[in-house]
Design a protein around this motif. Structure first.
Motif, PDB file in Angstrom:
ATOM      1  N   LEU A 180     -28.225  38.807  45.670  1.00 36.58           N
ATOM      2  CA  LEU A 180     -28.203  38.925  44.213  1.00 36.58           C
ATOM      3  C   LEU A 180     -27.737  37.639  43.551  1.00 36.58           C
ATOM      4  O   LEU A 180     -28.253  37.242  42.496  1.00 36.58           O
ATOM      5  CB  LEU A 180     -27.275  40.076  43.797  1.00 36.58           C
ATOM      6  N   ALA A 181     -26.780  36.974  44.167  1.00 38.71           N
ATOM      7  CA  ALA A 181     -26.274  35.720  43.597  1.00 38.71           C
ATOM      8  C   ALA A 181     -27.373  34.663  43.539  1.00 38.71           C
ATOM      9  O   ALA A 181     -27.467  33.897  42.569  1.00 38.71           O
ATOM     10  CB  ALA A 181     -25.092  35.220  44.419  1.00 38.71           C
ATOM     11  N   GLN A 182     -28.232  34.633  44.561  1.00 33.49           N
ATOM     12  CA  GLN A 182     -29.322  33.664  44.575  1.00 33.49           C
ATOM     13  C   GLN A 182     -30.423  34.014  43.581  1.00 33.49           C
ATOM     14  O   GLN A 182     -31.057  33.130  43.001  1.00 33.49           O
ATOM     15  CB  GLN A 182     -29.895  33.561  45.983  1.00 33.49           C
ATOM     16  N   LYS A 183     -30.637  35.318  43.380  1.00 34.57           N
ATOM     17  CA  LYS A 183     -31.709  35.738  42.470  1.00 34.57           C
ATOM     18  C   LYS A 183     -31.298  35.658  41.002  1.00 34.57           C
ATOM     19  O   LYS A 183     -32.109  35.345  40.138  1.00 34.57           O
ATOM     20  CB  LYS A 183     -32.137  37.169  42.800  1.00 34.57           C
ATOM     21  N   THR A 184     -30.030  35.969  40.711  1.00 33.11           N
ATOM     22  CA  THR A 184     -29.585  36.030  39.318  1.00 33.11           C
ATOM     23  C   THR A 184     -28.927  34.741  38.847  1.00 33.11           C
ATOM     24  O   THR A 184     -28.694  34.586  37.645  1.00 33.11           O
ATOM     25  CB  THR A 184     -28.576  37.174  39.146  1.00 33.11           C
ATOM     26  N   PHE A 185     -28.606  33.844  39.798  1.00 35.12           N
ATOM     27  CA  PHE A 185     -27.900  32.604  39.465  1.00 35.12           C
ATOM     28  C   PHE A 185     -26.554  32.891  38.788  1.00 35.12           C
ATOM     29  O   PHE A 185     -26.093  32.138  37.932  1.00 35.12           O
ATOM     30  CB  PHE A 185     -28.755  31.700  38.556  1.00 35.12           C
ATOM     31  N   ARG A 186     -25.938  33.991  39.188  1.00 42.09           N
ATOM     32  CA  ARG A 186     -24.630  34.368  38.672  1.00 42.09           C
ATOM     33  C   ARG A 186     -23.680  34.647  39.842  1.00 42.09           C
ATOM     34  O   ARG A 186     -23.159  35.752  40.003  1.00 42.09           O
ATOM     35  CB  ARG A 186     -24.744  35.611  37.787  1.00 42.09           C
ATOM     36  N   PRO A 187     -23.438  33.630  40.690  1.00 43.19           N
ATOM     37  CA  PRO A 187     -22.604  33.871  41.876  1.00 43.19           C
ATOM     38  C   PRO A 187     -21.164  34.246  41.542  1.00 43.19           C
ATOM     39  O   PRO A 187     -20.543  35.023  42.273  1.00 43.19           O
ATOM     40  CB  PRO A 187     -22.670  32.536  42.628  1.00 43.19           C
ATOM     41  N   ILE A 188     -20.629  33.684  40.445  1.00 46.45           N
ATOM     42  CA  ILE A 188     -19.227  33.968  40.119  1.00 46.45           C
ATOM     43  C   ILE A 188     -19.043  35.459  39.816  1.00 46.45           C
ATOM     44  O   ILE A 188     -18.142  36.114  40.351  1.00 46.45           O
ATOM     45  CB  ILE A 188     -18.763  33.111  38.927  1.00 46.45           C
ATOM     46  N   GLU A 189     -19.916  36.007  38.976  1.00 51.23           N
ATOM     47  CA  GLU A 189     -19.803  37.412  38.624  1.00 51.23           C
ATOM     48  C   GLU A 189     -20.111  38.320  39.810  1.00 51.23           C
ATOM     49  O   GLU A 189     -19.404  39.325  40.048  1.00 51.23           O
ATOM     50  CB  GLU A 189     -20.756  37.745  37.462  1.00 51.23           C
ATOM     51  N   ILE A 190     -21.143  37.962  40.573  1.00 49.48           N
ATOM     52  CA  ILE A 190     -21.540  38.801  41.713  1.00 49.48           C
ATOM     53  C   ILE A 190     -20.437  38.865  42.751  1.00 49.48           C
ATOM     54  O   ILE A 190     -20.054  39.957  43.212  1.00 49.48           O
ATOM     55  CB  ILE A 190     -22.846  38.272  42.343  1.00 49.48           C
ATOM     56  N   PHE A 191     -19.902  37.713  43.125  1.00 46.66           N
ATOM     57  CA  PHE A 191     -18.884  37.712  44.173  1.00 46.66           C
ATOM     58  C   PHE A 191     -17.531  38.204  43.663  1.00 46.66           C
ATOM     59  O   PHE A 191     -16.720  38.721  44.445  1.00 46.66           O
ATOM     60  CB  PHE A 191     -18.763  36.317  44.785  1.00 46.66           C
ATOM     61  N   THR A 192     -17.284  38.069  42.371  1.00 47.26           N
ATOM     62  CA  THR A 192     -16.075  38.670  41.798  1.00 47.26           C
ATOM     63  C   THR A 192     -16.148  40.189  41.893  1.00 47.26           C
ATOM     64  O   THR A 192     -15.186  40.854  42.300  1.00 47.26           O
ATOM     65  CB  THR A 192     -15.896  38.246  40.329  1.00 47.26           C
TER      66      THR A 192
END
Length: 229
Positions: A180-192
Protein backbone atom coordinates in the motif's frame (compact mmCIF):
# COMPACT_ATOMS: atom_id res chain seq x y z
CA UNK A 1 5.39 21.11 7.15
CA UNK A 2 4.29 17.59 6.24
CA UNK A 3 0.54 17.31 5.60
CA UNK A 4 -0.78 14.12 7.15
CA UNK A 5 -3.47 12.34 5.17
CA UNK A 6 -4.90 9.03 6.44
CA UNK A 7 -7.47 8.80 3.66
CA UNK A 8 -5.48 6.07 1.83
CA UNK A 9 -5.32 4.10 5.06
CA UNK A 10 -9.08 4.23 5.57
CA UNK A 11 -9.74 3.50 1.90
CA UNK A 12 -7.59 0.36 2.07
CA UNK A 13 -8.49 -0.76 5.57
CA UNK A 14 -9.76 -4.07 4.18
CA UNK A 15 -6.29 -4.93 2.85
CA UNK A 16 -4.68 -4.16 6.20
CA UNK A 17 -7.34 -6.30 7.86
CA UNK A 18 -6.51 -9.17 5.50
CA UNK A 19 -2.85 -8.70 6.34
CA UNK A 20 -3.60 -8.84 10.07
CA UNK A 21 -5.55 -12.06 9.53
CA UNK A 22 -2.53 -13.45 7.67
CA UNK A 23 -0.29 -12.54 10.60
CA UNK A 24 -2.66 -14.13 13.10
CA UNK A 25 -2.98 -17.21 10.89
CA UNK A 26 0.74 -17.90 10.70
CA UNK A 27 1.13 -17.13 14.41
CA UNK A 28 -1.70 -19.51 15.32
CA UNK A 29 -0.31 -22.27 13.12
CA UNK A 30 3.15 -21.93 14.66
CA UNK A 31 1.63 -22.08 18.15
CA UNK A 32 -0.54 -25.08 17.32
CA UNK A 33 2.44 -27.12 16.11
CA UNK A 34 5.17 -25.48 18.19
CA UNK A 35 3.67 -26.21 21.60
CA UNK A 36 3.32 -30.01 21.27
CA UNK A 37 6.65 -30.27 19.46
CA UNK A 38 8.24 -28.17 22.20
CA UNK A 39 6.88 -30.55 24.84
CA UNK A 40 8.34 -33.53 22.98
CA UNK A 41 11.71 -31.79 22.71
CA UNK A 42 11.66 -30.91 26.41
CA UNK A 43 10.86 -34.49 27.40
CA UNK A 44 13.60 -35.71 25.08
CA UNK A 45 16.14 -33.35 26.57
CA UNK A 46 15.18 -34.40 30.11
CA UNK A 47 15.41 -38.08 29.22
CA UNK A 48 18.21 -40.07 30.89
CA UNK A 49 18.76 -41.79 27.55
CA UNK A 50 21.52 -40.02 25.65
CA UNK A 51 20.23 -41.07 22.24
CA UNK A 52 17.15 -38.96 23.02
CA UNK A 53 18.66 -36.15 25.08
CA UNK A 54 21.50 -35.23 22.71
CA UNK A 55 19.47 -34.89 19.46
CA UNK A 56 16.73 -32.98 21.30
CA UNK A 57 19.32 -30.67 22.84
CA UNK A 58 20.92 -30.06 19.45
CA UNK A 59 17.60 -29.16 17.80
CA UNK A 60 16.72 -26.80 20.64
CA UNK A 61 20.05 -25.00 20.65
CA UNK A 62 20.32 -24.85 16.86
CA UNK A 63 16.95 -23.21 16.33
CA UNK A 64 17.36 -20.91 19.32
CA UNK A 65 20.75 -19.60 18.23
CA UNK A 66 20.45 -19.30 14.44
CA UNK A 67 18.68 -16.27 12.93
CA UNK A 68 15.02 -16.97 12.08
CA UNK A 69 15.41 -15.18 8.73
CA UNK A 70 18.14 -17.63 7.72
CA UNK A 71 15.91 -20.52 8.75
CA UNK A 72 13.02 -19.11 6.72
CA UNK A 73 15.18 -18.70 3.63
CA UNK A 74 16.52 -22.23 4.02
CA UNK A 75 13.07 -23.81 4.17
CA UNK A 76 11.75 -21.61 1.35
CA UNK A 77 14.67 -21.77 -1.09
CA UNK A 78 16.86 -24.75 -0.15
CA UNK A 79 14.45 -27.45 1.06
CA UNK A 80 12.47 -27.61 -2.23
CA UNK A 81 15.72 -28.26 -4.09
CA UNK A 82 16.71 -31.07 -1.74
CA UNK A 83 13.42 -32.96 -1.68
CA UNK A 84 11.80 -31.70 -4.89
CA UNK A 85 8.57 -30.27 -3.49
CA UNK A 86 6.62 -27.09 -4.18
CA UNK A 87 7.10 -24.74 -1.25
CA UNK A 88 4.59 -21.93 -0.80
CA UNK A 89 5.38 -18.88 1.36
CA UNK A 90 2.75 -19.99 3.90
CA UNK A 91 4.12 -23.53 4.16
CA UNK A 92 7.71 -22.32 4.51
CA UNK A 93 6.69 -19.84 7.20
CA UNK A 94 4.58 -22.43 9.04
CA UNK A 95 7.44 -24.95 9.12
CA UNK A 96 10.03 -22.37 10.10
CA UNK A 97 8.16 -20.72 12.92
CA UNK A 98 6.66 -23.96 14.23
CA UNK A 99 10.12 -25.48 14.68
CA UNK A 100 11.74 -22.22 15.79
CA UNK A 101 9.06 -21.55 18.40
CA UNK A 102 9.15 -25.17 19.58
CA UNK A 103 12.80 -24.72 20.53
CA UNK A 104 11.90 -21.84 22.84
CA UNK A 105 8.78 -23.57 24.16
CA UNK A 106 10.92 -26.62 24.94
CA UNK A 107 13.03 -24.57 27.33
CA UNK A 108 9.90 -23.18 28.97
CA UNK A 109 8.51 -26.70 29.39
CA UNK A 110 11.83 -27.95 30.73
CA UNK A 111 12.08 -25.14 33.27
CA UNK A 112 8.50 -25.71 34.38
CA UNK A 113 8.95 -29.46 34.77
CA UNK A 114 12.18 -29.06 36.71
CA UNK A 115 10.50 -26.49 39.01
CA UNK A 116 8.02 -29.11 40.29
CA UNK A 117 9.25 -30.45 43.61
CA UNK A 118 10.83 -33.89 43.61
CA UNK A 119 8.37 -34.96 46.29
CA UNK A 120 5.56 -34.81 43.72
CA UNK A 121 7.31 -37.49 41.67
CA UNK A 122 7.86 -39.63 44.73
CA UNK A 123 4.25 -39.23 45.85
CA UNK A 124 2.99 -40.34 42.45
CA UNK A 125 5.19 -43.41 42.44
CA UNK A 126 4.18 -44.19 46.01
CA UNK A 127 0.56 -44.69 44.93
CA UNK A 128 1.57 -47.00 42.09
CA UNK A 129 1.91 -44.63 39.13
CA UNK A 130 4.57 -45.20 36.50
CA UNK A 131 6.88 -42.43 35.27
CA UNK A 132 4.75 -41.37 32.27
CA UNK A 133 1.61 -41.38 34.42
CA UNK A 134 3.25 -39.19 37.06
CA UNK A 135 4.37 -36.80 34.32
CA UNK A 136 0.91 -36.62 32.71
CA UNK A 137 -1.28 -36.55 35.81
CA UNK A 138 0.83 -34.88 38.47
CA UNK A 139 3.79 -32.94 37.10
CA UNK A 140 2.52 -31.40 33.84
CA UNK A 141 -0.71 -29.92 35.28
CA UNK A 142 1.31 -28.07 37.91
CA UNK A 143 4.10 -27.11 35.52
CA UNK A 144 1.80 -25.79 32.78
CA UNK A 145 -0.03 -23.53 35.23
CA UNK A 146 3.27 -21.99 36.23
CA UNK A 147 4.37 -21.58 32.63
CA UNK A 148 1.32 -19.72 31.29
CA UNK A 149 2.91 -16.23 31.53
CA UNK A 150 6.07 -17.45 29.81
CA UNK A 151 4.03 -19.09 27.05
CA UNK A 152 2.10 -15.88 26.46
CA UNK A 153 5.27 -13.80 26.32
CA UNK A 154 6.72 -16.24 23.82
CA UNK A 155 3.58 -15.99 21.70
CA UNK A 156 4.02 -12.20 21.63
CA UNK A 157 7.63 -12.58 20.50
CA UNK A 158 6.49 -15.06 17.87
CA UNK A 159 3.98 -12.61 16.44
CA UNK A 160 6.67 -9.95 16.13
CA UNK A 161 9.05 -12.43 14.49
CA UNK A 162 6.47 -13.38 11.86
CA UNK A 163 7.00 -9.99 10.18
CA UNK A 164 9.91 -11.75 8.45
CA UNK A 165 7.46 -13.62 6.23
CA UNK A 166 7.08 -10.49 4.13
CA UNK A 167 10.53 -11.27 2.71
CA UNK A 168 9.13 -14.38 0.97
CA UNK A 169 6.01 -12.52 -0.25
CA UNK A 170 3.57 -13.93 2.26
CA UNK A 171 0.67 -11.47 2.59
CA UNK A 172 0.93 -10.64 6.27
CA UNK A 173 0.26 -7.21 7.75
CA UNK A 174 3.73 -5.86 7.00
CA UNK A 175 3.64 -7.12 3.41
CA UNK A 176 0.26 -5.51 2.77
CA UNK A 177 1.45 -2.28 4.36
CA UNK A 178 4.52 -2.17 2.14
CA UNK A 179 2.39 -2.80 -0.95
CA UNK A 180 0.00 0.00 0.00
CA UNK A 181 2.84 2.39 0.77
CA UNK A 182 4.24 1.90 -2.74
CA UNK A 183 0.85 2.30 -4.41
CA UNK A 184 -0.42 5.31 -2.43
CA UNK A 185 2.93 7.09 -1.94
CA UNK A 186 1.92 7.59 1.69
CA UNK A 187 4.46 5.44 3.58
CA UNK A 188 4.38 7.58 6.73
CA UNK A 189 0.64 7.16 7.24
CA UNK A 190 0.59 3.51 6.16
CA UNK A 191 3.41 2.40 8.42
CA UNK A 192 2.16 4.56 11.29
CA UNK A 193 -1.20 2.81 11.08
CA UNK A 194 0.55 -0.56 10.82
CA UNK A 195 2.61 0.16 13.93
CA UNK A 196 -0.56 1.14 15.79
CA UNK A 197 -2.27 -2.09 14.77
CA UNK A 198 0.65 -4.15 16.05
CA UNK A 199 0.67 -2.07 19.23
CA UNK A 200 -3.03 -2.62 19.92
CA UNK A 201 -2.83 -6.38 19.36
CA UNK A 202 0.46 -6.99 21.19
CA UNK A 203 -0.27 -4.58 24.03
CA UNK A 204 -3.60 -6.32 24.52
CA UNK A 205 -1.78 -9.65 24.82
CA UNK A 206 0.70 -8.15 27.29
CA UNK A 207 -2.20 -6.98 29.45
CA UNK A 208 -3.43 -10.56 29.47
CA UNK A 209 0.04 -11.71 30.59
CA UNK A 210 0.03 -9.21 33.45
CA UNK A 211 -3.47 -10.26 34.52
CA UNK A 212 -2.48 -13.93 34.52
CA UNK A 213 0.68 -13.20 36.51
CA UNK A 214 -1.31 -11.25 39.12
CA UNK A 215 -3.84 -14.04 39.39
CA UNK A 216 -1.13 -16.66 39.84
CA UNK A 217 0.65 -14.47 42.37
CA UNK A 218 -2.55 -14.15 44.41
CA UNK A 219 -3.14 -17.89 44.26
CA UNK A 220 0.39 -18.49 45.50
CA UNK A 221 1.71 -20.26 42.39
CA UNK A 222 5.23 -19.61 41.18
CA UNK A 223 5.66 -18.71 37.54
CA UNK A 224 8.37 -19.74 35.14
CA UNK A 225 9.93 -17.01 33.05
CA UNK A 226 11.22 -17.82 29.58
CA UNK A 227 14.96 -18.13 29.10
CA UNK A 228 17.02 -15.51 27.35
CA UNK A 229 17.63 -15.97 23.67
Amino acid sequence: MYQWDFTPVLANADLLWQGLLGTLSITGTALAFGLPLGLLLALGRLSPRRWLAWPAGFVIEFFRTTPPLVQLFWFFFALPILIDIRMTPYLAAAITFSIQSSAFFAEVFRAGIVSVERGQWEAGRAIGMRGPQVMRRVVLPQAVKRMIPAFTERAIELMKTTTLVATVSYADLLYQANELAQKTFRPIEIFTATALIYFVVIFGLSLIVQAVERRLAVSGDNTVRQGAG
